[in-house]
Design a protein around this motif. Structure first.
Motif, mmCIF file in Angstrom:
data_model
loop_
_atom_site.group_PDB
_atom_site.id
_atom_site.type_symbol
_atom_site.label_atom_id
_atom_site.label_comp_id
_atom_site.label_asym_id
_atom_site.label_seq_id
_atom_site.Cartn_x
_atom_site.Cartn_y
_atom_site.Cartn_z
ATOM 1 N N ALA A 233 0.838 -1.202 0.000
ATOM 2 C CA ALA A 233 0.000 0.000 0.000
ATOM 3 C C ALA A 233 0.880 1.261 0.000
ATOM 4 C CB ALA A 233 -0.912 0.019 1.219
ATOM 5 N N PRO A 234 0.482 2.301 -0.721
ATOM 6 C CA PRO A 234 1.199 3.575 -0.648
ATOM 7 C C PRO A 234 1.018 4.208 0.735
ATOM 8 C CG PRO A 234 -0.179 3.451 -2.621
ATOM 9 C CD PRO A 234 -0.599 2.333 -1.720
ATOM 10 N N LEU A 235 2.116 4.654 1.321
ATOM 11 C CA LEU A 235 2.068 5.277 2.640
ATOM 12 C C LEU A 235 2.336 6.775 2.584
ATOM 13 C CD1 LEU A 235 4.098 2.621 4.673
ATOM 14 C CD2 LEU A 235 1.600 2.851 4.536
ATOM 15 N N GLN A 236 3.024 7.214 1.556
ATOM 16 C CA GLN A 236 3.374 8.632 1.439
ATOM 17 C C GLN A 236 3.669 8.957 -0.015
ATOM 18 O OE1 GLN A 236 6.881 9.700 3.636
ATOM 19 N NE2 GLN A 236 6.962 11.778 2.838
ATOM 20 N N VAL A 237 3.259 10.118 -0.472
ATOM 21 C CA VAL A 237 3.518 10.597 -1.823
ATOM 22 C C VAL A 237 4.036 12.028 -1.737
ATOM 23 C CG1 VAL A 237 2.508 11.200 -4.061
ATOM 24 C CG2 VAL A 237 1.754 9.131 -2.870
ATOM 25 N N ALA A 238 5.099 12.316 -2.472
ATOM 26 C CA ALA A 238 5.637 13.682 -2.508
ATOM 27 C C ALA A 238 5.983 14.035 -3.953
ATOM 28 C CB ALA A 238 6.870 13.818 -1.617
ATOM 29 N N ILE A 239 5.571 15.232 -4.378
ATOM 30 C CA ILE A 239 5.867 15.723 -5.728
ATOM 31 C C ILE A 239 6.804 16.923 -5.604
ATOM 32 C CG2 ILE A 239 4.903 16.582 -7.891
ATOM 33 C CD1 ILE A 239 2.264 15.305 -7.156
ATOM 34 N N TYR A 240 7.965 16.833 -6.248
ATOM 35 C CA TYR A 240 8.990 17.862 -6.134
ATOM 36 C C TYR A 240 9.126 18.664 -7.428
ATOM 37 C CZ TYR A 240 10.675 15.330 -1.998
ATOM 38 O OH TYR A 240 10.782 14.713 -0.768
ATOM 39 N N PRO A 241 9.191 19.989 -7.327
ATOM 40 C CA PRO A 241 9.527 20.779 -8.517
ATOM 41 C C PRO A 241 10.955 20.464 -8.961
ATOM 42 C CG PRO A 241 8.598 22.158 -6.776
ATOM 43 C CD PRO A 241 8.906 20.828 -6.161
ATOM 44 N N SER A 244 14.382 21.242 -6.871
ATOM 45 C CA SER A 244 14.012 21.613 -5.504
ATOM 46 C C SER A 244 14.012 20.386 -4.598
ATOM 47 C CB SER A 244 12.631 22.270 -5.465
ATOM 48 O OG SER A 244 12.222 22.503 -4.121
ATOM 49 N N GLY A 245 14.460 20.587 -3.368
ATOM 50 C CA GLY A 245 14.406 19.527 -2.378
ATOM 51 C C GLY A 245 13.194 19.624 -1.477
ATOM 52 N N THR A 246 12.323 20.585 -1.739
ATOM 53 C CA THR A 246 11.106 20.776 -0.946
ATOM 54 C C THR A 246 9.888 20.401 -1.786
ATOM 55 O OG1 THR A 246 12.107 22.588 0.305
ATOM 56 C CG2 THR A 246 9.704 22.432 0.335
ATOM 57 N N PRO A 247 9.052 19.493 -1.311
ATOM 58 C CA PRO A 247 7.891 19.086 -2.105
ATOM 59 C C PRO A 247 6.915 20.239 -2.330
ATOM 60 C CG PRO A 247 8.282 17.556 -0.283
ATOM 61 C CD PRO A 247 9.121 18.760 -0.021
ATOM 62 N N ALA A 248 6.310 20.253 -3.506
ATOM 63 C CA ALA A 248 5.212 21.181 -3.764
ATOM 64 C C ALA A 248 3.915 20.594 -3.229
ATOM 65 C CB ALA A 248 5.084 21.461 -5.252
ATOM 66 N N PHE A 249 3.859 19.275 -3.171
ATOM 67 C CA PHE A 249 2.680 18.579 -2.640
ATOM 68 C C PHE A 249 3.165 17.315 -1.948
ATOM 69 C CE2 PHE A 249 -0.587 15.283 -3.087
ATOM 70 C CZ PHE A 249 -1.664 15.914 -2.467
ATOM 71 N N GLU A 250 2.697 17.095 -0.724
ATOM 72 C CA GLU A 250 3.092 15.903 0.020
ATOM 73 C C GLU A 250 1.941 15.453 0.897
ATOM 74 O OE1 GLU A 250 6.961 14.202 2.392
ATOM 75 O OE2 GLU A 250 6.565 16.356 2.469
ATOM 76 N N VAL A 251 1.650 14.165 0.825
ATOM 77 C CA VAL A 251 0.584 13.610 1.644
ATOM 78 C C VAL A 251 1.062 12.256 2.159
ATOM 79 C CG1 VAL A 251 -0.580 12.623 -0.389
ATOM 80 C CG2 VAL A 251 -1.845 12.934 1.750
ATOM 81 N N GLY A 252 0.919 12.043 3.461
ATOM 82 C CA GLY A 252 1.393 10.786 4.012
ATOM 83 C C GLY A 252 0.801 10.495 5.375
ATOM 84 N N PHE A 253 0.762 9.219 5.704
ATOM 85 C CA PHE A 253 0.257 8.810 7.001
ATOM 86 C C PHE A 253 1.252 9.167 8.104
ATOM 87 C CE2 PHE A 253 -2.197 5.706 4.415
ATOM 88 C CZ PHE A 253 -3.461 5.972 4.926
ATOM 89 N N THR A 254 0.733 9.651 9.209
ATOM 90 C CA THR A 254 1.526 9.762 10.425
ATOM 91 C C THR A 254 1.168 8.631 11.380
ATOM 92 O OG1 THR A 254 -0.084 11.298 11.390
ATOM 93 C CG2 THR A 254 1.797 12.254 10.223
ATOM 94 N N SER A 255 0.002 8.020 11.198
ATOM 95 C CA SER A 255 -0.390 6.790 11.878
ATOM 96 C C SER A 255 -1.393 6.083 10.980
ATOM 97 C CB SER A 255 -1.011 7.073 13.256
ATOM 98 O OG SER A 255 -2.236 7.779 13.117
ATOM 99 N N VAL A 256 -1.381 4.743 11.011
ATOM 100 C CA VAL A 256 -2.280 4.019 10.119
ATOM 101 C C VAL A 256 -2.537 2.613 10.651
ATOM 102 C CG1 VAL A 256 -0.400 3.145 8.649
ATOM 103 C CG2 VAL A 256 -2.709 3.372 7.705
ATOM 104 N N SER A 257 -3.761 2.133 10.425
ATOM 105 C CA SER A 257 -4.131 0.752 10.691
ATOM 106 C C SER A 257 -4.799 0.202 9.444
ATOM 107 C CB SER A 257 -5.100 0.663 11.877
ATOM 108 O OG SER A 257 -5.675 -0.635 11.957
ATOM 109 N N PHE A 258 -4.441 -1.022 9.073
ATOM 110 C CA PHE A 258 -5.043 -1.629 7.896
ATOM 111 C C PHE A 258 -6.125 -2.647 8.267
ATOM 112 C CE2 PHE A 258 -1.004 -0.075 6.184
ATOM 113 C CZ PHE A 258 -1.502 0.696 5.133
ATOM 114 N N SER A 259 -6.636 -2.535 9.471
ATOM 115 C CA SER A 259 -7.820 -3.305 9.860
ATOM 116 C C SER A 259 -9.070 -2.564 9.389
ATOM 117 C CB SER A 259 -7.869 -3.467 11.381
ATOM 118 O OG SER A 259 -6.736 -4.169 11.853
ATOM 119 N N ALA A 260 -10.116 -3.298 9.104
ATOM 120 C CA ALA A 260 -11.353 -2.669 8.626
ATOM 121 C C ALA A 260 -11.960 -1.803 9.721
ATOM 122 C CB ALA A 260 -12.348 -3.737 8.200
#
Length: 409
Positions: A233-241, A244-260
């Motif tokens: 499963a994807p846990l984090q995605v970052a798009i960099y210009p 640049s070393g700084t993402p323009a867009f970044e989304v990621g779990f800081t905590s996660v459970s894969f139970s229903a």
């Protein structure tokens, strides 16, 4: 150690067309932030068995994770001026910049919940089968729609609206899964793919997949996707210009459970005293700027130009004067109340911000005519005086060339 010197460009099992998905992500981007989130996500890199880019793509493609819950951190930094304080609480417009916390849960495609959290409020989007709810706790207001996807007819505007809300919720890149799905589905021969070591995200061991454009003219330098070692499963995605070393867009779990998650997470009952508005074709078109001064999705007639990493979206009938006038009308409390509907997204005065945006452009002219060019290190936007808007994560020269080619047709 992992393989970081192999590249795959053609035979991905995830290849299903051009990078059309990058346009909506860019504009998350527009539908759809200062600091990178690495310190929140990273810890010592775990030691995992080596894996090739091709096998990692297969692992991600074969992942069948449809149930999860957790906390997501989302950061957007696409170079826009700092947003004004349009609302004192949780506000979807705020996702255009800055770092935000979301509580997310899903159990298959028909059960999803996303809560945008603020210090004293939250904004919830709940999709449970045919039911769609949007709740603004700050104003104790609710929007509700019911959409039977099997019996929906073209004349049923209320159900169409609810169906659209559900589809937007499912496609919006507000979780690592949603963002990665769009990107991985878009791998073509114009894309380089490598594995660059490992990382730990939300306490889970992951490989780092790196997607790199091969086409000249893209403002995107690379995309990194953390792929869970155990379930793919994807846990984090970052798009960099580029550069640049700084993402323009970044989304990621800081905590996660894969139970229903429990079904209770997807059941919603309007709180006592809440204002409830039923979604309908007439009322919701004007909600949150959906139809501003006659501009809507139909009149704008979106057209996709280019392909892959050089995708550009063209809109029509864009009137800068109308936008400025609309922003000015929203400065009046009575007009804000009229246009903001139940959710109160236009609290504060957006007119100054809109004026800043519109005034920041550089006058340009060429084979496309004349207009204004707006640039960041991640986006280029050209608005011509004849009402066309071109936007993409491409260089200004490429954007103007696309606009010129369209003008010659």
């Amino acid at each position: 150690m992992t393989e970081n010197d192999s590249t795959t460009t053609t035979s991905s099992p995830l290849r299903r067309g051009g990078v059309r998905a990058l346009a909506p992500l860019s504009v998350v981007a527009i539908v759809a932030t200062g600091a990178a989130l690495a310190p929140q996500f990273a810890s010592a890199a775990p030691t995992l068995p080596p894996i090739s880019p091709q096998n990692l793509l297969v692992k991600a493609a074969e992942s069948n994770v449809t149930a999860y819950s957790g906390t997501v951190s989302l950061t957007t930094n696409i170079g826009l001026p700092a947003l004004p304080d349009m609302s004192s609480g949780a506000n979807p417009l705020s996702l255009l910049s800055g770092t935000h916390t979301l509580q997310v849960a899903a159990n298959g495609p028909q059960k999803q919940r996303i809560a945008l959290l603020d210090t004293m409020s939250e904004y919830d989007l709940v999709h449970n089968g045919t039911q769609v709810w949007l709740y603004d706790s700050e104003h104790n207001s609710v929007e509700h729609g019911s959409a039977d996807h099997n019996t929906l007819t073209s004349g049923d505007h209320a159900k169409q609206d609810a169906k659209a809300k559900a589809e937007q919720l499912a496609k919006a890149p507000l979780t690592p899964q949603q963002a990665a799905q769009q990107l991985l589905a878009a791998i073509t021969p114009t894309t380089g793919v490598t594995v660059d070591g490992t990382q730990s995200v939300a306490g889970r061991a992951a490989y780092t997949l790196v997607i790199t454009p091969k086409q000249k003219g893209s403002l995107i330098g690379k995309v990194t996707i953390a792929i869970d070692y155990q379930n793919g499963a994807p846990l984090q995605v970052a798009i960099y210009p580029a550069g640049s070393g700084t993402p323009a867009f970044e989304v990621g779990f800081t905590s996660v459970s894969f139970s229903a998650p429990s079904d209770a997470q997807f059941n919603f009952t309007p709180p006592k005293g809440a204002t409830v508005q039923e979604l309908n074709g007439a009322g919701s078109k004007g909600t949150r700027g959906g139809e501003a001064n006659g501009m809507n999705s139909e009149s704008l007639a979106p057209q996709v130009l280019g392909k892959d990493w050089l995708t550009v979206v063209e809109l029509h009938g864009v009137d800068l004067n109308a936008l400025a006038k609309g922003a000015g009308s929203l400065s009046d409390p009575g007009q804000r109340d009229k246009h903001s509907n139940a959710t109160g997204l236009f609290n504060g005065d957006p007119s100054t911000y809109i004026d800043t945006l519109l005034g920041a452009g550089t006058p340009v002219s060429g084979a496309f005519g004349s207009g204004k060019l707006y640039t960041t290190d991640f986006l280029s936007v050209l608005i011509t005086n004849d009402g066309r808007l071109f936007v993409g994560s491409v260089t200004p020269s490429l954007l103007k060339a696309d606009a010129a080619a369209q003008g010659m047709k």
